[in-house]
Design a protein around this motif. Structure first.
Motif, PDB file in Angstrom:
ATOM      1  N   LEU A   1      -9.751   2.044  -5.482  1.00 41.42           N
ATOM      2  CA  LEU A   1      -8.449   1.398  -5.469  1.00 41.42           C
ATOM      3  C   LEU A   1      -7.812   1.587  -6.830  1.00 41.42           C
ATOM      4  O   LEU A   1      -8.493   1.544  -7.861  1.00 41.42           O
TER       5      LEU A   1
ATOM      6  N   PHE B   1       0.840  -1.190   0.000  1.00 39.95           N
ATOM      7  CA  PHE B   1       0.000   0.000   0.000  1.00 39.95           C
ATOM      8  C   PHE B   1       0.880   1.247   0.000  1.00 39.95           C
ATOM      9  O   PHE B   1       1.796   1.367   0.799  1.00 39.95           O
ATOM     10  N   ASP B   2       0.564   2.162  -0.923  1.00 38.89           N
ATOM     11  CA  ASP B   2       1.248   3.456  -0.991  1.00 38.89           C
ATOM     12  C   ASP B   2       0.237   4.528  -0.592  1.00 38.89           C
ATOM     13  O   ASP B   2      -0.458   5.101  -1.438  1.00 38.89           O
ATOM     14  N   GLU B   3       0.137   4.787   0.717  1.00 36.16           N
ATOM     15  CA  GLU B   3      -0.928   5.645   1.238  1.00 36.16           C
ATOM     16  C   GLU B   3      -0.853   7.081   0.744  1.00 36.16           C
ATOM     17  O   GLU B   3      -1.878   7.757   0.617  1.00 36.16           O
TER      18      GLU B   3
ATOM     19  N   ALA C   1      -6.679  -4.803   0.715  1.00 32.95           N
ATOM     20  CA  ALA C   1      -6.557  -3.415   0.262  1.00 32.95           C
ATOM     21  C   ALA C   1      -7.819  -2.623   0.586  1.00 32.95           C
ATOM     22  O   ALA C   1      -7.751  -1.466   1.023  1.00 32.95           O
TER      23      ALA C   1
ATOM     24  N   HIS D   1      -7.822  -1.873   4.223  1.00 34.13           N
ATOM     25  CA  HIS D   1      -6.798  -0.890   4.570  1.00 34.13           C
ATOM     26  C   HIS D   1      -7.228   0.530   4.206  1.00 34.13           C
ATOM     27  O   HIS D   1      -7.075   1.459   5.013  1.00 34.13           O
ATOM     28  N   TYR D   2      -7.792   0.682   3.000  1.00 34.03           N
ATOM     29  CA  TYR D   2      -8.018   2.030   2.482  1.00 34.03           C
ATOM     30  C   TYR D   2      -9.397   2.614   2.814  1.00 34.03           C
ATOM     31  O   TYR D   2      -9.523   3.836   2.950  1.00 34.03           O
TER      32      TYR D   2
ATOM     33  N   GLY E   1      -6.683   4.789  -3.310  1.00 34.26           N
ATOM     34  CA  GLY E   1      -5.824   3.926  -2.517  1.00 34.26           C
ATOM     35  C   GLY E   1      -4.951   3.118  -3.454  1.00 34.26           C
ATOM     36  O   GLY E   1      -5.436   2.228  -4.148  1.00 34.26           O
ATOM     37  N   TRP E   2      -3.662   3.435  -3.488  1.00 33.05           N
ATOM     38  CA  TRP E   2      -2.758   2.817  -4.458  1.00 33.05           C
ATOM     39  C   TRP E   2      -2.226   1.487  -3.951  1.00 33.05           C
ATOM     40  O   TRP E   2      -1.827   1.346  -2.796  1.00 33.05           O
ATOM     41  N   ILE E   3      -2.221   0.510  -4.875  1.00 33.27           N
ATOM     42  CA  ILE E   3      -1.681  -0.833  -4.617  1.00 33.27           C
ATOM     43  C   ILE E   3      -0.503  -1.028  -5.569  1.00 33.27           C
ATOM     44  O   ILE E   3      -0.680  -1.486  -6.708  1.00 33.27           O
TER      45      ILE E   3
END
Length: 355
Positions: A314, A267-269, A302, A305-306, A278-280
């Motif tokens: 996403l 995850f790149d928050e 994901a 998380h996001y 929300g980047w994966i």
């Protein structure tokens, strides 16, 4: 007499991602919306006078199969909710199996013995569901109603109406998503005419033009997830099959099956946070475990998380192989308008949120 169609919700995220939903909210999957279209066709010529649903998102959305085309209001009722599974809610079934295997065995096969911290008892669920069904029947004498609820709650209700004790619940089925049971209520008596019928998911008249593909499911109960440990630093690269350039500080989770790592997700928050994305940067399953239904469980992580961070989409890098593209499309990703990535909507539609 009151005719009651008791209907389970369509496939929701927890069903797909192997997460215990209980009374937590989750949206429907793409397959779930296909099931709703088939259900709508099933009821197209059936008169319905009123529609009820639990106040959880997945039942309210499923109920749209009937209340929208028939122009009816939706009556939300908290007492039609799924069983509350307490501290299990929002945990993966794989994590529950690892931490609490005896209670999971009871939940699956001896529900009368099951109980975990913060959970409802099966007896309490039966009592509130039966009271709700009787109240709805009494308020709709001479009418036909549709009532949308949840798998375990419906199973408990039908067992009570059929005189099956909790000790024998394990011999009764759990209806598939959008399964329909027909009840007839006359005064205090409620007859189960049929139960757990999902013919609309196979009837060509209901499925024409729809894609109701049977999923490839990984071994039950599924994966559990932990932060990438130092000794597995090279594992994400091995899964991806190419060198990785993950952003500094990216959180990486490893998915395990019975102690064996099978894949990783990162995850790149910070990336496009202001845009609600929300980047994966990484989602990969090791080769021996591919095409076995595990990859989608990483998408579930994901989402978990996001969504609490307020992200409603996403995003991941554009797939580089036909197999990766098929996977992305199957689970709701499509090319983004800007052409830089593929994305998937994970936001809630306000129409289906309880009030």
């Amino acid at each position: 007499m009151t005719t009651i169609y008791l209907i389970r919700h369509a496939e929701a995220e927890g069903n797909l991602y192997r997460i215990a939903q209980g009374q937590d909210n989750s949206i429907l999957t793409d397959l779930g919306w296909q099931q709703i279209r088939a259900l709508e066709r099933r009821f197209a010529e059936i008169p319905v006078d009123a529609v009820y649903a639990s106040d959880l998102y997945r039942t309210c959305a499923t109920a749209s199969a009937i209340y929208r085309p028939k122009g009816l209001p939706l009556h939300r009722r908290r007492d039609l909710r799924e069983i509350c599974v307490g501290v299990w809610e929002q945990k993966t079934w794989g994590e529950i199996a690892r931490r609490d295997p005896e209670q999971l065995e009871d939940f699956n096969h001896r529900l009368h013995l099951w109980h975990v911290e913060g959970a409802e008892t099966p007896q309490a669920v039966q009592a509130r569901m039966l009271a709700a069904v009787r109240e709805i029947a009494a308020a709709n004498d001479g009418r036909t109603v549709a009532v949308f609820s949840h798998g375990c709650a419906i199973r408990l209700t039908l067992a009570a109406l059929q005189g099956i004790p909790l000790e024998e619940l394990g011999r009764t089925p759990t209806g598939s998503n959008t399964a329909v049971s027909l009840l007839r209520a006359e005064g205090a008596d409620i007859e189960v005419v049929y139960r757990d019928d999902a013919r609309h998911l196979t009837d060509p008249a209901c499925t024409r033009g729809l894609t109701l593909k049977k999923r490839a499911n990984g071994l039950e109960p599924g994966l559990y997830f932990e932060p990438l440990p130092p000794e597995l630093t090279e594992f994400p690269t091995a899964c991806a099959g190419k060198p990785l350039d993950l952003p500094a500080g990216a959180a990486v989770l490893t998915g395990y099956l019975n102690g064996t790592p099978v894949g990783a997700v990162a995850f790149d928050e910070g990336r496009e946070a202001a845009e609600g994305c929300g980047w994966i940067p990484l989602l990969a399953v090791a080769e021996p475990w591919r095409r076995r239904g595990y990859g989608v469980q990483f998408i579930g992580q994901a989402v978990m998380h996001y969504r609490p961070l307020g992200r409603d989409r996403l995003r991941l890098p554009a797939p580089e192989t036909e197999a990766a593209e098929r996977f992305c499309r199957e689970f709701g990703f499509s090319p983004a308008d800007d052409g830089r990535a593929w994305e998937k909507d994970i936001g809630y539609d306000p129409e289906f949120l309880g009030t």
